[in-house]
Design an enzyme around this catalytic site. Structure first.
Site, PDB file in Angstrom:
ATOM      1  N   ASP A 154      -9.364 -16.707 -34.822  1.00  0.00           N
ATOM      2  CA  ASP A 154      -8.087 -15.986 -34.825  1.00  0.00           C
ATOM      3  C   ASP A 154      -7.337 -15.979 -33.501  1.00  0.00           C
ATOM      4  OD1 ASP A 154      -8.041 -15.170 -37.553  1.00  0.00           O
ATOM      5  OD2 ASP A 154      -9.676 -13.798 -37.093  1.00  0.00           O
TER       6      ASP A 154
ATOM      7  N   ASP B   7      -6.334 -19.115 -44.070  1.00  0.00           N
ATOM      8  CA  ASP B   7      -5.640 -18.408 -42.983  1.00  0.00           C
ATOM      9  C   ASP B   7      -5.605 -19.241 -41.698  1.00  0.00           C
ATOM     10  OD1 ASP B   7      -7.309 -17.000 -44.815  1.00  0.00           O
ATOM     11  OD2 ASP B   7      -6.982 -15.103 -43.794  1.00  0.00           O
TER      12      ASP B   7
HETATM   13  N1  GLY Z   1      -6.568 -13.375 -41.782  1.00  0.00           N
HETATM   14  C1  GLY Z   1      -7.113 -12.300 -42.496  1.00  0.00           C
HETATM   15  C2  GLY Z   1      -6.279 -11.815 -43.594  1.00  0.00           C
HETATM   16  O1  GLY Z   1      -5.294 -12.408 -43.968  1.00  0.00           O
HETATM   17  O2  GLY Z   1      -6.607 -10.762 -44.128  1.00  0.00           O
END
Ligand code: GLY
Length: 402
Positions: A116, A181
């Site tokens: 992330d 994601d």
């Molecule tokens: N990246 C984590 C979510 O979208 O919850």
């Protein structure tokens, strides 16, 4: 004019300004920017009065605000919203605050234990660099891209999203999980290539985007949340979900990440296959028979009790922002993307989804969903819903004032 009439007229004007239901044009933009200025202003006041650098994410079950530290995947969104607010209002008093909230999470550039870092650093330092050209921010972005590069796995040709040695991820039997994601993190890699001329970041991004395109999508344009790769052979071991309803379902925020992520890839490479993938992922949502009339998706488009399922506002704001960018790309139907995004924004800015000033813990939007399977953040405000709403306002403004 008598004083009473003047007060009545002023009230009517104030209520119209607060109603948030106008559909397009300057009035819509200025009213929503004014609202965001006021609402984020309340939060800034709370933070500044605390004497700490707090980073708001969502509301807890007891109604208090959950603040995160730099390592949380959501730590870049609030600083990013303050940058957008500064850009949209020109309010110079926001500038030192945007710097402060951004620099408070600088340590995130060293994170190598999850993927992330791209979300975190691009939303905060990326916007800061774009708006101020502060040279020191370049080094932060480059270091963050190096951190993300450590997660590249040669055999499958992807960036590993999660570690599997602890937490709930360790209980799923995965070897090398990649979540959709992760497409959002590629922005950081493209940015670092531009700043350094070092194509190794670019190559990792392309490899990840290509393998994801090959493995993570179904024929109808919907995507899997999690692909689990074998680190030794590079083969796919499992196609799963973590935050969606079922392995074969269409988790709406995942769909948003896919649309937005492939638009980034098209912007940065000019390769039409990425544009086609983004459009295919969007068309799945657009043509879905259960897409609600107000275009705010259910949290999962395959959830079993539609229409009695929760909506996910974060998915809508992310898709709206992505569509504004898509509408600026030289493609057929560009104007229809803008119209669709406008319609989403009209819904989001309506009293159904947008908070009343001073309420909702000072977040802008209500009714997002973090993860129903984890029983976490259900029907709450989320800072990333607000961030993409702010970004969408900025992109809409750019398009309409061109
Ligand atoms: N990246 C984590 C979510 O979208 O919850």
């Amino acid at each position: 004019m008598k004083t009473k009439e003047l007060i009545a007229l002023t009230c009517v004007a104030f209520l119209a300004a607060c109603s948030g239901t106008k559909s397009s044009g300057d009035d819509f933009l200025s009213e929503n920017i004014k609202f965001a200025h006021e609402q984020i202003g309340h939060e800034i006041k709370t933070i500044e009065e605390s004497g700490k650098v707090l980073n708001p994410v969502t509301l807890k079950k007891d109604g208090s605000t959950f603040y995160c530290n730099y390592g949380d995947w959501r730590s870049g969104f609030f600083p990013g919203s303050v940058w957008y607010l500064y850009e949209l209002t020109g309010d110079k008093t926001l500038l030192p605050l945007a710097y402060k909230y951004t620099e408070a999470i600088e340590q995130a550039k060293t994170l190598t234990n999850h993927h992330d870092v791209g979300f975190i650093i691009e939303c905060s330092f990326g916007n800061g660099l774009r708006l101020t050209n502060k040279k020191e921010y370049e080094a932060v972005i480059i270091e963050a891209a190096k951190s993300l590069s450590t997660r590249f796995r040669e055999k499958p040709g992807i960036i590993q999203s999660w570690n599997v040695d602890r937490g709930w991820q360790s209980e799923r039997g995965w070897n090398c999980p990649v979540i959709i994601d992760n497409m959002m993190n590629l922005q950081l890699m493209f940015h670092a290539t531009k700043l350094t001329g070092d194509s190794s970041f670019y190559k990792i991004a392309i490899s990840h985007a290509d393998r994801t395109m090959q493995e993570q999508f179904r024929e109808d344009g919907s995507c899997y949340h999690v692909i689990d790769y074998d680190l030794e052979t590079g083969e796919v071991r499992n196609r799963h979900t973590a935050q969606g309803y079922a392995h074969e379902s269409a988790w709406s925020r995942g769909q948003a990440w896919a649309i937005y992520g492939y638009i980034i890839c098209y912007r940065e490479t000019g390769d039409c296959k990425y544009l086609d993938q983004a459009v295919k992922a969007f068309n799945f949502m657009k043509n879905h028979p259960d897409m609600p009339a107000d275009l705010v998706p259910y949290w999962d488009m395959s959830a079993p009790n539609i229409p009695n399922e929760l909506r996910d506002v974060s998915s809508a704001s992310c898709i709206a922002s992505a569509l504004y960018e898509l509408s600026t790309m030289d493609v057929e139907n560009a104007s229809s993307y803008k119209a669709y995004a406008d319609k989403m924004m009209t819904s989001l800015a309506s009293p159904t989804y947008r908070a009343k000033p001073g309420e909702n813990g000072n977040f802008l939007l209500m009714h997002s969903v973090g993860s129903i399977p984890h029983n976490a953040e259900i029907d709450v405000p989320l800072n990333y819903a607000d961030y993409y709403f702010m970004e969408a306002l900025k992109r809409k403004k750019d398009i309409e004032t061109k």
